[in-house]
Design a protein around this motif. Structure first.
Motif, PDB file in Angstrom:
ATOM      1  N   THR A   1       2.270   4.762  13.323  1.00  0.00           N
ATOM      2  CA  THR A   1       3.191   4.351  14.383  1.00  0.00           C
ATOM      3  C   THR A   1       4.612   4.589  13.905  1.00  0.00           C
ATOM      4  O   THR A   1       4.984   4.192  12.795  1.00  0.00           O
ATOM      5  N   ARG A   2       5.414   5.234  14.739  1.00  0.00           N
ATOM      6  CA  ARG A   2       6.714   5.732  14.275  1.00  0.00           C
ATOM      7  C   ARG A   2       7.846   5.265  15.175  1.00  0.00           C
ATOM      8  O   ARG A   2       7.733   5.308  16.402  1.00  0.00           O
ATOM      9  N   GLY A   3       8.919   4.819  14.549  1.00  0.00           N
ATOM     10  CA  GLY A   3      10.133   4.460  15.261  1.00  0.00           C
ATOM     11  C   GLY A   3      11.253   5.419  14.865  1.00  0.00           C
ATOM     12  O   GLY A   3      11.706   5.397  13.720  1.00  0.00           O
ATOM     13  N   GLU A   4      11.676   6.263  15.802  1.00  0.00           N
ATOM     14  CA  GLU A   4      12.721   7.253  15.529  1.00  0.00           C
ATOM     15  C   GLU A   4      14.013   6.874  16.237  1.00  0.00           C
ATOM     16  O   GLU A   4      13.994   6.426  17.396  1.00  0.00           O
ATOM     17  N   ILE A   5      15.115   7.055  15.556  1.00  0.00           N
ATOM     18  CA  ILE A   5      16.418   6.778  16.154  1.00  0.00           C
ATOM     19  C   ILE A   5      16.866   8.019  16.911  1.00  0.00           C
ATOM     20  O   ILE A   5      17.045   9.088  16.336  1.00  0.00           O
TER      21      ILE A   5
ATOM     22  N   TYR B   1       5.050  -3.297  12.532  1.00  0.00           N
ATOM     23  CA  TYR B   1       5.255  -2.461  11.354  1.00  0.00           C
ATOM     24  C   TYR B   1       5.186  -1.000  11.796  1.00  0.00           C
ATOM     25  O   TYR B   1       4.254  -0.612  12.515  1.00  0.00           O
ATOM     26  N   CYS B   2       6.142  -0.195  11.358  1.00  0.00           N
ATOM     27  CA  CYS B   2       6.149   1.204  11.774  1.00  0.00           C
ATOM     28  C   CYS B   2       6.850   2.073  10.729  1.00  0.00           C
ATOM     29  O   CYS B   2       7.593   1.580   9.877  1.00  0.00           O
ATOM     30  N   ARG B   3       6.620   3.354  10.851  1.00  0.00           N
ATOM     31  CA  ARG B   3       7.263   4.326   9.960  1.00  0.00           C
ATOM     32  C   ARG B   3       8.613   4.674  10.547  1.00  0.00           C
ATOM     33  O   ARG B   3       8.720   5.141  11.682  1.00  0.00           O
ATOM     34  N   MET B   4       9.679   4.467   9.761  1.00  0.00           N
ATOM     35  CA  MET B   4      11.037   4.633  10.282  1.00  0.00           C
ATOM     36  C   MET B   4      11.818   5.732   9.572  1.00  0.00           C
ATOM     37  O   MET B   4      13.010   5.919   9.834  1.00  0.00           O
ATOM     38  N   SER B   5      11.175   6.449   8.663  1.00  0.00           N
ATOM     39  CA  SER B   5      11.795   7.609   8.022  1.00  0.00           C
ATOM     40  C   SER B   5      10.689   8.549   7.569  1.00  0.00           C
ATOM     41  O   SER B   5       9.504   8.224   7.658  1.00  0.00           O
ATOM     42  N   ASP B   6      11.087   9.701   7.068  1.00  0.00           N
ATOM     43  CA  ASP B   6      10.105  10.684   6.597  1.00  0.00           C
ATOM     44  C   ASP B   6       9.677  10.439   5.161  1.00  0.00           C
ATOM     45  O   ASP B   6       8.858  11.184   4.617  1.00  0.00           O
ATOM     46  N   GLU B   7      10.218   9.398   4.533  1.00  0.00           N
ATOM     47  CA  GLU B   7       9.800   9.061   3.172  1.00  0.00           C
ATOM     48  C   GLU B   7       8.313   8.726   3.162  1.00  0.00           C
ATOM     49  O   GLU B   7       7.814   8.026   4.059  1.00  0.00           O
TER      50      GLU B   7
END
Length: 387
Positions: A140-144, A170-176
């Motif tokens: 699950t991803r949160g992109e600005i 909880y989500c993925r917020m960067s490409d790290e």
């Protein structure tokens, strides 16, 4: 070390016990039969009695007491059923504490006082179809984008899913890769793009709604961020307290079972006398008592050593692991001692047995807790993806 509760703690325990046993037993039975969540009116009553946000700061509407006090209250309600205890769990050791500790002040003031006042319920959304024990694999991803956060993905096994008013996601917020890219955001129910799957039909946890959450281009303001990318460690610190809550919910099944069966064996007669007079029954009672007391001491140790902050991973994992295991054993023994009455849905014992298995799966399975314990013992994390 003094293992006794203070006078104030005992009074709080007695108040919680009287309310839970006196007013919530019949309600709990209805929630179990109908698989419905506690009503908004009942949650509001909890708030009026001071049972929500026991350890939340007074500035945010809580009582300002410690983690131990919160867990004492939680156990008394969990003895009746997880369904009636769940709002207390969420407000004192669940996602609300992450909001309180890590969100910006405006977001915390928007959410936490309403939870403590019984005006809203907040749930946490962590697991995904391919990310349960391997939580850092979440997708699950949160992109600005354009000054907003755009959230896409799916969450699974969300207790409170479809029922709660808001969600800590909880989500993925960067490409790290791995944990470095993970953060958390707050999503209100009713936000466009948020939808829910059908309610799960589980072995236990009836009265605790659970469903998938689906995010399809959900747009959130930037201040909906609770923890930015790289804050996974903070989220896990908050989750160490939730482990103690999970352990206490598990303990409640065992301690409630012990209370019930202790009365039963003194009343039930076979071969012309109460079955408590048989040595085999006495030994089982003693073994149950030893396990219940041991679990409670481990939970209280983790809470007290945290000094009202976040418990350590090793102490919270030990407490959860032990409480999960003994809960299954104690409730199983109680069912056996009660015979057909223990196996009948007319009585709460079979429900306790079913619910006890759930807590050893939820919030990090028992074996995962053992991996956490071993990692803390040797001072390093183990890579489960190799070897």
């Amino acid at each position: 070390m003094d293992f006794r509760l203070t006078d104030d703690q005992r009074q709080l325990q007695e108040a919680a016990r009287a309310f839970a046993q006196g007013e919530m037993r019949d309600i709990a039975r209805g929630l179990e039969q109908e698989d419905k969540a506690l009503s908004a009116a009942d949650i509001k009553r909890y708030a009026e009695m001071g049972f929500l946000g026991v350890n939340v700061s007074e500035d945010l509407g809580g009582l300002g007491l410690g983690n131990l006090e919160a867990l004492i209250v939680l156990e008394e309600f969990a003895k009746v059923s997880p369904a009636v205890a769940f709002p207390i769990f969420e407000s004192s050791v669940g996602p609300v504490r992450a909001v309180e500790h890590f969100a910006n002040a405006d977001l915390a003031k928007q959410i936490v006082p309403k939870v403590c006042a019984g005006e809203m319920v907040v749930a946490v959304a962590m697991s995904e179809p391919e990310a349960g024990s391997a939580l850092t694999d979440l997708k699950t991803r949160g992109e600005i984008k354009g000054g907003k956060i755009v959230l896409n993905g799916q969450k699974r096994w969300c207790s409170g899913g479809g029922h709660a008013d808001g969600y800590v996601v909880y989500c993925r917020m960067s490409d790290e890769p791995g944990a470095k890219g993970i953060g958390a955001v707050y999503v209100e129910k009713g936000t466009p793009g948020l939808s829910f799957g059908p309610q799960e039909e589980l072995m236990g946890f009836r009265g605790v709604p659970s469903s998938d959450l689906n995010f399809d281009d959900v747009e959130l303001p930037l201040d909906a961020v609770i923890v930015p990318a790289g804050g996974f460690k903070k989220l896990m610190e908050a989750f160490d307290l939730e482990r103690c809550g999970n352990a206490t919910m598990s303990l409640g099944q065992a301690s409630g079972a012990l209370d019930d069966v202790q009365g039963y064996v003194q009343e039930r007669k076979q071969f012309g006398r109460p079955i408590v007079e048989f040595q085999g029954v006495q030994i089982k009672l003693a073994e149950m008592k030893i396990r219940v007391e041991g679990a409670r001491l481990l939970i209280h140790r983790a809470a007290c050593n945290a000094q009202d902050g976040m418990p350590s991973i090793i102490e919270s994992s030990i407490a959860k692991c032990y409480a999960n295991e003994i809960s299954r054993e104690v409730t199983g023994t109680a069912v056996q001692l009660m015979g057909g009455y223990g196996y009948s849905k007319e009585y709460p014992m079979e429900r306790r047995l079913r619910d006890s298995w759930g807590w050893g799966i939820a919030g990090g399975a028992i074996d995962i807790q053992k991996v956490n314990i071993a990692s803390a013992m040797v001072g390093r994390r183990f890579n489960q993806r190799v070897g």
